[in-house]
Scaffold this motif. Structure first.
Motif, PDB file in Angstrom:
ATOM      1  N   UNK A  10       1.593  79.260  11.561  1.00 32.83           N
ATOM      2  CA  UNK A  10       2.815  78.467  11.480  1.00 32.83           C
ATOM      3  C   UNK A  10       3.810  79.073  10.490  1.00 32.83           C
ATOM      4  N   UNK A  11       3.398  80.126   9.790  1.00 29.87           N
ATOM      5  CA  UNK A  11       4.218  80.731   8.728  1.00 29.87           C
ATOM      6  C   UNK A  11       5.260  81.694   9.290  1.00 29.87           C
ATOM      7  N   UNK A  12       6.273  81.965   8.469  1.00 28.86           N
ATOM      8  CA  UNK A  12       7.247  83.009   8.755  1.00 28.86           C
ATOM      9  C   UNK A  12       6.509  84.347   8.850  1.00 28.86           C
ATOM     10  N   UNK A  13       6.795  85.147   9.877  1.00 30.94           N
ATOM     11  CA  UNK A  13       6.016  86.358  10.119  1.00 30.94           C
ATOM     12  C   UNK A  13       6.199  87.424   9.048  1.00 30.94           C
ATOM     13  N   UNK A  14       7.419  87.568   8.515  1.00 29.35           N
ATOM     14  CA  UNK A  14       7.639  88.554   7.449  1.00 29.35           C
ATOM     15  C   UNK A  14       6.791  88.212   6.225  1.00 29.35           C
ATOM     16  N   UNK A  15       6.681  86.919   5.946  1.00 28.90           N
ATOM     17  CA  UNK A  15       5.842  86.480   4.842  1.00 28.90           C
ATOM     18  C   UNK A  15       4.365  86.654   5.191  1.00 28.90           C
ATOM     19  N   UNK A  16       4.024  86.328   6.430  1.00 27.15           N
ATOM     20  CA  UNK A  16       2.618  86.333   6.823  1.00 27.15           C
ATOM     21  C   UNK A  16       1.998  87.723   6.760  1.00 27.15           C
ATOM     22  N   UNK A  17       2.733  88.744   7.183  1.00 24.95           N
ATOM     23  CA  UNK A  17       2.164  90.103   7.145  1.00 24.95           C
ATOM     24  C   UNK A  17       1.902  90.526   5.698  1.00 24.95           C
ATOM     25  N   UNK A  18       2.725  90.017   4.763  1.00 26.86           N
ATOM     26  CA  UNK A  18       2.486  90.310   3.341  1.00 26.86           C
ATOM     27  C   UNK A  18       1.173  89.691   2.882  1.00 26.86           C
ATOM     28  N   UNK A  19       0.862  88.486   3.409  1.00 30.48           N
ATOM     29  CA  UNK A  19      -0.388  87.831   2.989  1.00 30.48           C
ATOM     30  C   UNK A  19      -1.602  88.630   3.431  1.00 30.48           C
ATOM     31  N   UNK A  20      -1.490  89.378   4.528  1.00 35.09           N
ATOM     32  CA  UNK A  20      -2.603  90.210   4.978  1.00 35.09           C
ATOM     33  C   UNK A  20      -2.932  91.273   3.935  1.00 35.09           C
ATOM     34  N   UNK A  21      -1.892  91.813   3.302  1.00 36.29           N
ATOM     35  CA  UNK A  21      -2.111  92.839   2.273  1.00 36.29           C
ATOM     36  C   UNK A  21      -2.603  92.222   0.963  1.00 36.29           C
ATOM     37  N   UNK A  22      -2.187  90.982   0.692  1.00 36.28           N
ATOM     38  CA  UNK A  22      -2.733  90.289  -0.478  1.00 36.28           C
ATOM     39  C   UNK A  22      -4.234  90.061  -0.274  1.00 36.28           C
ATOM     40  N   UNK A  23      -4.594  89.680   0.946  1.00 38.09           N
ATOM     41  CA  UNK A  23      -6.009  89.466   1.249  1.00 38.09           C
ATOM     42  C   UNK A  23      -6.782  90.780   1.222  1.00 38.09           C
ATOM     43  N   UNK A  24      -6.131  91.868   1.648  1.00 38.81           N
ATOM     44  CA  UNK A  24      -6.767  93.188   1.584  1.00 38.81           C
ATOM     45  C   UNK A  24      -7.116  93.534   0.138  1.00 38.81           C
ATOM     46  N   UNK A  25      -6.221  93.216  -0.789  1.00 38.06           N
ATOM     47  CA  UNK A  25      -6.510  93.453  -2.204  1.00 38.06           C
ATOM     48  C   UNK A  25      -7.699  92.624  -2.671  1.00 38.06           C
ATOM     49  N   UNK A  26      -7.811  91.407  -2.145  1.00 36.89           N
ATOM     50  CA  UNK A  26      -8.963  90.569  -2.483  1.00 36.89           C
ATOM     51  C   UNK A  26     -10.249  91.172  -1.923  1.00 36.89           C
ATOM     52  N   UNK A  27     -10.161  91.766  -0.747  1.00 35.70           N
ATOM     53  CA  UNK A  27     -11.319  92.444  -0.151  1.00 35.70           C
ATOM     54  C   UNK A  27     -11.783  93.573  -1.060  1.00 35.70           C
ATOM     55  N   UNK A  28     -10.834  94.339  -1.538  1.00 29.59           N
ATOM     56  CA  UNK A  28     -11.169  95.482  -2.399  1.00 29.59           C
ATOM     57  C   UNK A  28     -11.771  95.040  -3.724  1.00 29.59           C
ATOM     58  N   UNK A  29     -11.449  93.803  -4.143  1.00 30.76           N
ATOM     59  CA  UNK A  29     -12.018  93.275  -5.386  1.00 30.76           C
ATOM     60  C   UNK A  29     -13.323  92.524  -5.128  1.00 30.76           C
ATOM     61  N   UNK A  30     -13.758  92.528  -3.881  1.00 20.75           N
ATOM     62  CA  UNK A  30     -15.021  91.882  -3.549  1.00 20.75           C
ATOM     63  C   UNK A  30     -14.938  90.386  -3.357  1.00 20.75           C
ATOM     64  N   UNK A  31     -13.731  89.849  -3.230  1.00 20.53           N
ATOM     65  CA  UNK A  31     -13.572  88.400  -3.069  1.00 20.53           C
ATOM     66  C   UNK A  31     -13.531  87.974  -1.604  1.00 20.53           C
ATOM     67  N   UNK A  32     -13.413  88.938  -0.694  1.00 13.82           N
ATOM     68  CA  UNK A  32     -13.446  88.685   0.738  1.00 13.82           C
ATOM     69  C   UNK A  32     -14.283  89.766   1.409  1.00 13.82           C
ATOM     70  N   UNK A  33     -14.702  89.507   2.639  1.00  9.89           N
ATOM     71  CA  UNK A  33     -15.473  90.494   3.389  1.00  9.89           C
ATOM     72  C   UNK A  33     -14.563  91.416   4.191  1.00  9.89           C
TER      73      UNK A  33
END
Length: 218
Positions: A31-54
């Protein structure tokens, strides 16, 4: 039929694009704005690299693509207040369509809630998932005095999270976890999903979440 629940009445079906080949590599809904949403994917990628996500296929793709960033495009807007605008249904349609165009589409489910999570996983991945579940559940017991030390809010008589229930979480028709309280379901999945499944439990209907079946034990 199972639905994702959105407070926003308009949901975007989107495609993530490989900026080098210009092909769509992933389909999703938000439901989010797409320009914002694609940024959240990279925020989550950083969490993956820190071991907070799979890690998953999409995160591996985004990481391998760096420093180039993936692009995102709008495929359809679903107005959930109008008939024939089910975002789960359209997500499935677009995933099927683009899998035919690109067999290497990064989606690991067919879309929608549950989405046949394990269909696109390799045998080794399925074995690893089974071992992970077994390890997580092996000897898992609540500490002595657990019920006595629940917070006042959790034990409140009017709090639905504190009502004692008899809920089973099943994987491949096998009971893997029995939950007495709603918050234990959230804790098992490490996500606030109870609000989505409550209406199914209330009417004794099974609920499919990422390959797990959640239902009342009768």
């Amino acid at each position: 039929m199972e639905y994702k629940i959105y407070t926003n009445m308009k949901v975007n079906i989107y495609g993530i694009i490989n900026p080098i080949t210009k092909e769509i590599v992933y389909i999703g809904q938000t439901p989010s704005n797409l320009d914002y949403y694609i940024k959240t994917k990279y925020w989550k990628l950083n969490e993956v690299k820190r071991g907070k996500r799979n890690w998953n296929k999409l995160f591996h793709f985004l990481n391998d693509l760096l420093p180039i960033k993936a692009e995102i495009t709008l495929l359809k807007i679903c107005d959930t207040e109008k008939p024939f605008n089910d975002p789960d249904g359209f997500e499935k349609i677009y995933i099927k369509k683009y899998k035919e165009l690109n067999p290497n589409l990064l989606n690991e489910t067919d879309g929608g809630i549950g989405g046949n999570t394990h269909k696109y996983k390799s045998i080794d991945e399925k074995i690893a998932i089974g071992k992970k579940i077994s390890k997580k559940l092996k000897g898992k017991k609540k500490p002595i005095g657990f019920a006595d030390h629940l917070s006042f809010i959790r034990k409140g008589a009017n709090n639905p999270m504190a009502i004692k229930r008899n809920i089973g979480i099943y994987y491949k028709n096998e009971l893997v976890c029995k939950c007495n309280y709603a918050f234990e379901v959230n804790e098992f999945f490490n996500k606030q999903i109870w609000s989505n499944i409550y209406k199914y439990i209330k009417c004794n209907c099974p609920y499919n979440y990422k390959g797990y079946i959640i239902k009342r034990i009768i």
